[in-house]
Design a protein around this motif. Structure first.
Motif, PDB file in Angstrom:
ATOM      1  N   ARG A  98       0.809  -1.213   0.000  1.00  0.00           N
ATOM      2  CA  ARG A  98       0.000   0.000   0.000  1.00  0.00           C
ATOM      3  C   ARG A  98       0.844   1.264   0.000  1.00  0.00           C
ATOM      4  O   ARG A  98       0.453   2.290  -0.551  1.00  0.00           O
ATOM      5  CB  ARG A  98      -0.927  -0.009   1.219  1.00  0.00           C
ATOM      6  CG  ARG A  98      -2.032   1.030   1.153  1.00  0.00           C
ATOM      7  CD  ARG A  98      -2.895   0.977   2.389  1.00  0.00           C
ATOM      8  NE  ARG A  98      -4.001   1.915   2.311  1.00  0.00           N
ATOM      9  CZ  ARG A  98      -4.718   2.287   3.356  1.00  0.00           C
ATOM     10  NH1 ARG A  98      -4.442   1.784   4.554  1.00  0.00           N
ATOM     11  NH2 ARG A  98      -5.701   3.143   3.231  1.00  0.00           N
ATOM     12  N   GLN A 110       0.326   4.355  -2.601  1.00  0.00           N
ATOM     13  CA  GLN A 110       0.120   5.743  -2.235  1.00  0.00           C
ATOM     14  C   GLN A 110       1.166   6.656  -2.879  1.00  0.00           C
ATOM     15  O   GLN A 110       0.847   7.749  -3.344  1.00  0.00           O
ATOM     16  CB  GLN A 110       0.161   5.900  -0.711  1.00  0.00           C
ATOM     17  CG  GLN A 110      -0.996   5.230   0.010  1.00  0.00           C
ATOM     18  CD  GLN A 110      -2.351   5.785  -0.394  1.00  0.00           C
ATOM     19  OE1 GLN A 110      -3.289   5.051  -0.665  1.00  0.00           O
ATOM     20  NE2 GLN A 110      -2.461   7.094  -0.482  1.00  0.00           N
ATOM     21  N   GLU A 132      -9.740  13.391  -8.603  1.00  0.00           N
ATOM     22  CA  GLU A 132     -11.107  12.906  -8.767  1.00  0.00           C
ATOM     23  C   GLU A 132     -11.523  12.866 -10.232  1.00  0.00           C
ATOM     24  O   GLU A 132     -12.456  12.151 -10.595  1.00  0.00           O
ATOM     25  CB  GLU A 132     -12.076  13.799  -7.985  1.00  0.00           C
ATOM     26  CG  GLU A 132     -11.886  13.728  -6.480  1.00  0.00           C
ATOM     27  CD  GLU A 132     -12.830  14.652  -5.743  1.00  0.00           C
ATOM     28  OE1 GLU A 132     -13.570  15.400  -6.422  1.00  0.00           O
ATOM     29  OE2 GLU A 132     -12.837  14.635  -4.493  1.00  0.00           O
ATOM     30  N   GLU A 153      -0.678  -5.200   3.492  1.00  0.00           N
ATOM     31  CA  GLU A 153      -1.880  -4.369   3.530  1.00  0.00           C
ATOM     32  C   GLU A 153      -2.811  -4.599   2.348  1.00  0.00           C
ATOM     33  O   GLU A 153      -3.431  -3.669   1.848  1.00  0.00           O
ATOM     34  CB  GLU A 153      -1.487  -2.902   3.622  1.00  0.00           C
ATOM     35  CG  GLU A 153      -0.757  -2.550   4.913  1.00  0.00           C
ATOM     36  CD  GLU A 153      -0.545  -1.063   5.070  1.00  0.00           C
ATOM     37  OE1 GLU A 153      -1.388  -0.411   5.713  1.00  0.00           O
ATOM     38  OE2 GLU A 153       0.459  -0.559   4.527  1.00  0.00           O
ATOM     39  N   GLU A 157      -6.489  -3.803   3.279  1.00  0.00           N
ATOM     40  CA  GLU A 157      -6.656  -2.350   3.353  1.00  0.00           C
ATOM     41  C   GLU A 157      -6.706  -1.740   1.952  1.00  0.00           C
ATOM     42  O   GLU A 157      -7.492  -0.810   1.695  1.00  0.00           O
ATOM     43  CB  GLU A 157      -5.519  -1.727   4.168  1.00  0.00           C
ATOM     44  CG  GLU A 157      -5.578  -2.021   5.655  1.00  0.00           C
ATOM     45  CD  GLU A 157      -5.063  -3.408   6.027  1.00  0.00           C
ATOM     46  OE1 GLU A 157      -5.140  -3.767   7.208  1.00  0.00           O
ATOM     47  OE2 GLU A 157      -4.576  -4.140   5.125  1.00  0.00           O
ATOM     48  N   LEU A 158      -5.888  -2.252   1.050  1.00  0.00           N
ATOM     49  CA  LEU A 158      -5.945  -1.790  -0.339  1.00  0.00           C
ATOM     50  C   LEU A 158      -7.298  -2.091  -0.969  1.00  0.00           C
ATOM     51  O   LEU A 158      -7.883  -1.245  -1.648  1.00  0.00           O
ATOM     52  CB  LEU A 158      -4.834  -2.463  -1.155  1.00  0.00           C
ATOM     53  CG  LEU A 158      -3.468  -1.785  -1.153  1.00  0.00           C
ATOM     54  CD1 LEU A 158      -2.430  -2.709  -1.787  1.00  0.00           C
ATOM     55  CD2 LEU A 158      -3.516  -0.471  -1.905  1.00  0.00           C
ATOM     56  N   GLU A 190     -10.144  -2.384   0.514  1.00  0.00           N
ATOM     57  CA  GLU A 190     -11.139  -1.488   1.101  1.00  0.00           C
ATOM     58  C   GLU A 190     -11.023  -0.090   0.517  1.00  0.00           C
ATOM     59  O   GLU A 190     -12.030   0.573   0.241  1.00  0.00           O
ATOM     60  CB  GLU A 190     -10.985  -1.468   2.617  1.00  0.00           C
ATOM     61  CG  GLU A 190     -11.362  -2.800   3.262  1.00  0.00           C
ATOM     62  CD  GLU A 190     -10.942  -2.920   4.711  1.00  0.00           C
ATOM     63  OE1 GLU A 190     -11.589  -3.688   5.439  1.00  0.00           O
ATOM     64  OE2 GLU A 190      -9.961  -2.246   5.117  1.00  0.00           O
ATOM     65  N   GLN A 191      -9.796   0.364   0.289  1.00  0.00           N
ATOM     66  CA  GLN A 191      -9.588   1.686  -0.312  1.00  0.00           C
ATOM     67  C   GLN A 191     -10.156   1.736  -1.731  1.00  0.00           C
ATOM     68  O   GLN A 191     -10.816   2.704  -2.115  1.00  0.00           O
ATOM     69  CB  GLN A 191      -8.093   2.015  -0.321  1.00  0.00           C
ATOM     70  CG  GLN A 191      -7.761   3.365  -0.937  1.00  0.00           C
ATOM     71  CD  GLN A 191      -6.273   3.664  -0.880  1.00  0.00           C
ATOM     72  OE1 GLN A 191      -5.498   2.972  -0.210  1.00  0.00           O
ATOM     73  NE2 GLN A 191      -5.851   4.708  -1.582  1.00  0.00           N
ATOM     74  N   ILE A 192      -9.903   0.692  -2.501  1.00  0.00           N
ATOM     75  CA  ILE A 192     -10.381   0.645  -3.885  1.00  0.00           C
ATOM     76  C   ILE A 192     -11.905   0.543  -3.927  1.00  0.00           C
ATOM     77  O   ILE A 192     -12.566   1.179  -4.755  1.00  0.00           O
ATOM     78  CB  ILE A 192      -9.722  -0.537  -4.618  1.00  0.00           C
ATOM     79  CG1 ILE A 192      -8.210  -0.291  -4.768  1.00  0.00           C
ATOM     80  CG2 ILE A 192     -10.362  -0.758  -5.989  1.00  0.00           C
ATOM     81  CD1 ILE A 192      -7.409  -1.527  -5.105  1.00  0.00           C
ATOM     82  N   GLU A 203     -14.007   1.823  -1.948  1.00  0.00           N
ATOM     83  CA  GLU A 203     -14.630   3.098  -1.599  1.00  0.00           C
ATOM     84  C   GLU A 203     -14.363   4.191  -2.630  1.00  0.00           C
ATOM     85  O   GLU A 203     -14.965   5.263  -2.551  1.00  0.00           O
ATOM     86  CB  GLU A 203     -14.128   3.561  -0.227  1.00  0.00           C
ATOM     87  CG  GLU A 203     -14.463   2.613   0.913  1.00  0.00           C
ATOM     88  CD  GLU A 203     -15.947   2.350   1.051  1.00  0.00           C
ATOM     89  OE1 GLU A 203     -16.738   3.287   0.818  1.00  0.00           O
ATOM     90  OE2 GLU A 203     -16.325   1.200   1.372  1.00  0.00           O
ATOM     91  N   ALA A 204     -13.483   3.944  -3.573  1.00  0.00           N
ATOM     92  CA  ALA A 204     -13.109   4.978  -4.545  1.00  0.00           C
ATOM     93  C   ALA A 204     -14.003   4.905  -5.781  1.00  0.00           C
ATOM     94  O   ALA A 204     -13.997   3.894  -6.485  1.00  0.00           O
ATOM     95  CB  ALA A 204     -11.643   4.814  -4.946  1.00  0.00           C
TER      96      ALA A 204
END
Length: 222
Positions: free
Chosen positions: A12, A16, A26, A42, A45-46, A48-50, A52-53
């Motif tokens: 991750r 970043q 955006e 991670e 966590e990656l 989950e980040q993807i 939500e994007a």
């Protein structure tokens, strides 16, 4: 701008750094062609980040498929051992012991809905995105591998693949990995997740102009 990455494998921090390097905003869109999880620490966590994007699209890789085969509703015989042999136990433990059943179920539903290939046009150029190799069957698209003499099976279409670290196509063992250019095929898996190699890098391809970006390797701290 439209970008493509592959084989993040839980790194991750590099992800970043890459988003900062390309000044991802955006108004941009990022396609990730599989293998976000496993090996690095991670991956969940990656994911989950993807999830939500709104401007990130993930395609199914073989590591996401191994996760589904082990923890999904089918719970295929022998799947956990195959996943273990491929570096999946960190992801397995995180999902089982550090996420609630509801959170785990949400992640698995997300994975089960991922496409295993995608066609898109950026500007006047056509692309076929797939994790393993462009093919008629799901197994090939997820597990197939590009070879040094591979070529795009689709006329006037550039195939973008991952899955096979590019060092296996170039043979340049002592050099930082870079995107491999074949005949109508680009392989962008530059070894993320191979935590023992100082030459591993995360690659990113900008589809608008085929510009290449890298994070990691011997020129940067690991």
């Amino acid at each position: 701008m439209t970008y493509c990455m592959s084989d993040l494998h839980g790194e991750r921090d590099r992800f970043q750094q890459m988003l900062e390097r390309i000044a991802f905003s955006e108004e941009d869109h990022l396609y990730i062609i599989g293998d976000v999880i496993d090996r690095g620490k991670e991956g969940v966590e990656l994911l989950e980040q993807i999830m939500e994007a709104p401007n990130m699209t993930l395609l199914l890789g073989n590591h996401e498929q191994m996760c589904l085969s082990t923890l999904g509703p089918r719970n295929e015989l022998g799947a956990r051992e195959v996943w273990r042999q491929n570096g999946g136990m960190g992801t397995y433990r995180t999902l089982l012991y550090r996420r609630s059943p509801r959170e785990r179920s949400r992640l698995l539903r997300f994975l089960s809905g991922l496409p295993d290939a995608l066609d898109l046009t950026v500007g006047e150029r056509k692309f076929h995105l797939v994790h393993g190799f462009p093919g008629e069957d799901r197994h090939t698209r997820i597990w197939g591998r590009v070879e040094p003499d591979s070529r795009s099976p689709y006329e006037d279409t550039l195939c973008i693949v991952g899955h096979t670290p590019t060092v296996f196509l170039t043979g340049r063992m002592g050099e930082d990995l870079s995107i491999w250019h074949g005949e109508g095929i680009l392989n962008i898996d530059c070894g993320c997740g191979n935590l023992q190699s100082p030459h591993r890098r995360l690659a990113c391809l900008r589809l608008d102009d085929l510009a290449e970006f890298y994070v990691g390797g011997t020129g940067e701290p690991n």
